[in-house]
Design a protein around this motif. Sequence first.
Motif, PDB file in Angstrom:
ATOM      1  N   ILE A 120       0.806  -1.161   0.007  1.00  0.00           N
ATOM      2  CA  ILE A 120       0.118  -0.085  -0.091  1.00  0.00           C
ATOM      3  C   ILE A 120       0.945   1.026   0.110  1.00  0.00           C
ATOM      4  O   ILE A 120       0.604   2.340  -0.595  1.00  0.00           O
ATOM      5  CB  ILE A 120      -0.817  -0.188   1.246  1.00  0.00           C
ATOM      6  CG1 ILE A 120      -1.923  -1.271   0.989  1.00  0.00           C
ATOM      7  CG2 ILE A 120      -1.634   1.426   1.424  1.00  0.00           C
ATOM      8  CD1 ILE A 120      -2.819  -1.417   2.200  1.00  0.00           C
ATOM      9  N   GLY A 121       1.977   1.349   0.862  1.00  0.00           N
ATOM     10  CA  GLY A 121       2.921   2.483   0.829  1.00  0.00           C
ATOM     11  C   GLY A 121       3.455   2.820  -0.418  1.00  0.00           C
ATOM     12  O   GLY A 121       3.750   3.862  -0.819  1.00  0.00           O
ATOM     13  N   GLU A 122       4.204   1.494  -1.264  1.00  0.00           N
ATOM     14  CA  GLU A 122       4.708   1.637  -2.462  1.00  0.00           C
ATOM     15  C   GLU A 122       3.579   2.264  -3.428  1.00  0.00           C
ATOM     16  O   GLU A 122       4.047   3.240  -4.342  1.00  0.00           O
ATOM     17  CB  GLU A 122       5.088   0.468  -2.703  1.00  0.00           C
ATOM     18  CG  GLU A 122       6.175  -0.090  -2.146  1.00  0.00           C
ATOM     19  CD  GLU A 122       6.840  -1.448  -2.308  1.00  0.00           C
ATOM     20  OE1 GLU A 122       5.922  -2.194  -3.244  1.00  0.00           O
ATOM     21  OE2 GLU A 122       8.111  -1.848  -2.045  1.00  0.00           O
ATOM     22  N   HIS A 123       2.597   1.895  -3.478  1.00  0.00           N
ATOM     23  CA  HIS A 123       1.436   2.322  -4.249  1.00  0.00           C
ATOM     24  C   HIS A 123       1.129   3.973  -4.200  1.00  0.00           C
ATOM     25  O   HIS A 123       0.972   4.560  -4.996  1.00  0.00           O
ATOM     26  CB  HIS A 123       0.073   1.704  -4.055  1.00  0.00           C
ATOM     27  CG  HIS A 123      -1.057   1.964  -5.190  1.00  0.00           C
ATOM     28  ND1 HIS A 123      -1.336   1.728  -6.272  1.00  0.00           N
ATOM     29  CD2 HIS A 123      -2.293   2.731  -4.622  1.00  0.00           C
ATOM     30  CE1 HIS A 123      -2.282   2.137  -6.996  1.00  0.00           C
ATOM     31  NE2 HIS A 123      -2.862   2.888  -5.871  1.00  0.00           N
ATOM     32  N   ARG A 124       0.928   4.437  -2.843  1.00  0.00           N
ATOM     33  CA  ARG A 124       0.734   5.808  -2.420  1.00  0.00           C
ATOM     34  C   ARG A 124       1.853   6.502  -3.024  1.00  0.00           C
ATOM     35  O   ARG A 124       1.878   7.399  -3.467  1.00  0.00           O
ATOM     36  CB  ARG A 124       0.686   5.875  -1.032  1.00  0.00           C
ATOM     37  CG  ARG A 124       0.586   7.241  -0.634  1.00  0.00           C
ATOM     38  CD  ARG A 124      -0.005   7.554   0.486  1.00  0.00           C
ATOM     39  NE  ARG A 124      -0.380   9.037   0.521  1.00  0.00           N
ATOM     40  CZ  ARG A 124      -0.780   9.639   1.570  1.00  0.00           C
ATOM     41  NH1 ARG A 124      -1.840   9.056   2.267  1.00  0.00           N
ATOM     42  NH2 ARG A 124      -0.686  11.024   1.515  1.00  0.00           N
ATOM     43  N   ALA A 125       3.222   5.922  -2.785  1.00  0.00           N
ATOM     44  CA  ALA A 125       4.416   6.658  -3.173  1.00  0.00           C
ATOM     45  C   ALA A 125       4.209   6.879  -4.740  1.00  0.00           C
ATOM     46  O   ALA A 125       4.649   7.940  -5.318  1.00  0.00           O
ATOM     47  CB  ALA A 125       5.428   5.843  -2.994  1.00  0.00           C
ATOM     48  N   MET A 126       3.921   5.871  -5.625  1.00  0.00           N
ATOM     49  CA  MET A 126       3.775   6.093  -7.055  1.00  0.00           C
ATOM     50  C   MET A 126       2.748   7.243  -7.289  1.00  0.00           C
ATOM     51  O   MET A 126       2.868   7.799  -8.172  1.00  0.00           O
ATOM     52  CB  MET A 126       3.330   4.560  -7.772  1.00  0.00           C
ATOM     53  CG  MET A 126       3.165   4.927  -9.177  1.00  0.00           C
ATOM     54  SD  MET A 126       2.281   3.472  -9.916  1.00  0.00           S
ATOM     55  CE  MET A 126       0.670   3.523  -9.032  1.00  0.00           C
ATOM     56  N   LEU A 127       1.557   7.105  -6.639  1.00  0.00           N
ATOM     57  CA  LEU A 127       0.453   7.926  -7.004  1.00  0.00           C
ATOM     58  C   LEU A 127       0.953   9.410  -6.694  1.00  0.00           C
ATOM     59  O   LEU A 127       0.830  10.361  -7.348  1.00  0.00           O
ATOM     60  CB  LEU A 127      -0.724   7.885  -6.068  1.00  0.00           C
ATOM     61  CG  LEU A 127      -1.492   6.713  -6.288  1.00  0.00           C
ATOM     62  CD1 LEU A 127      -2.702   6.134  -5.545  1.00  0.00           C
ATOM     63  CD2 LEU A 127      -1.949   6.632  -7.732  1.00  0.00           C
ATOM     64  N   GLU A 128       1.953   9.780  -5.337  1.00  0.00           N
ATOM     65  CA  GLU A 128       2.229  11.054  -5.128  1.00  0.00           C
ATOM     66  C   GLU A 128       3.467  11.443  -6.502  1.00  0.00           C
ATOM     67  O   GLU A 128       3.637  12.521  -6.517  1.00  0.00           O
ATOM     68  CB  GLU A 128       3.136  10.903  -3.868  1.00  0.00           C
ATOM     69  CG  GLU A 128       2.290  10.987  -2.737  1.00  0.00           C
ATOM     70  CD  GLU A 128       1.206  11.855  -2.686  1.00  0.00           C
ATOM     71  OE1 GLU A 128       1.465  13.246  -2.862  1.00  0.00           O
ATOM     72  OE2 GLU A 128      -0.034  11.745  -2.406  1.00  0.00           O
ATOM     73  N   ARG A 129       3.959  10.414  -6.897  1.00  0.00           N
ATOM     74  CA  ARG A 129       5.056  11.017  -7.842  1.00  0.00           C
ATOM     75  C   ARG A 129       4.431  11.533  -9.205  1.00  0.00           C
ATOM     76  O   ARG A 129       4.729  12.246  -9.854  1.00  0.00           O
ATOM     77  CB  ARG A 129       6.019   9.551  -8.458  1.00  0.00           C
ATOM     78  CG  ARG A 129       7.083   9.527  -7.187  1.00  0.00           C
ATOM     79  CD  ARG A 129       8.131   8.393  -8.071  1.00  0.00           C
ATOM     80  NE  ARG A 129       7.591   7.146  -8.376  1.00  0.00           N
ATOM     81  CZ  ARG A 129       7.393   6.278  -7.715  1.00  0.00           C
ATOM     82  NH1 ARG A 129       7.706   6.228  -6.237  1.00  0.00           N
ATOM     83  NH2 ARG A 129       6.819   5.046  -8.130  1.00  0.00           N
TER      84      ARG A 129
END
Length: 141
Positions: A120-129
């Motif tokens: 979930i954290g990796e997905h959120r980081a991708m969305l933020e990028r």
Amino acid sequence: MHPGMRPGMQRDMHLGPEMAGGGARFLGRMLDLAKATPEQRRQIHQIMQAARQDLRAQREAGRQLHDQQHALLTQPNVDVAAVEALRQQMLAQHDQASQRITQALVQASRVLSPEQRKLIGEHRAMLERHRAERQALESRR
């Protein structure tokens, strides 16, 4: 209301996407991403439902505070001390809501494994990028 917002969205924004009106879809996507088991899904949905119920009562209390604020600010003579005292009550109410949301998120995170939380954290980081890239492109226009 801001352009592009559905009715009630602004009111729900402080709840976070996990608990706002469209929260069930968001939560479902996050649980799909984490490959949550049916039991994990059941537990997390129960946690979020309990938080939503608690927050409904707090939302009503917030409406009453806003009504009081309106009444104070429309008096012929505005009592600055009363307005300030009410502002502090409103801050305390917002803080209670924030605490309840945080409590629910912590409870839900404990249902998931560290690996699931990492996904979930990796997905959120991708969305933020992606969001930052879109903003950079829009600022160049």
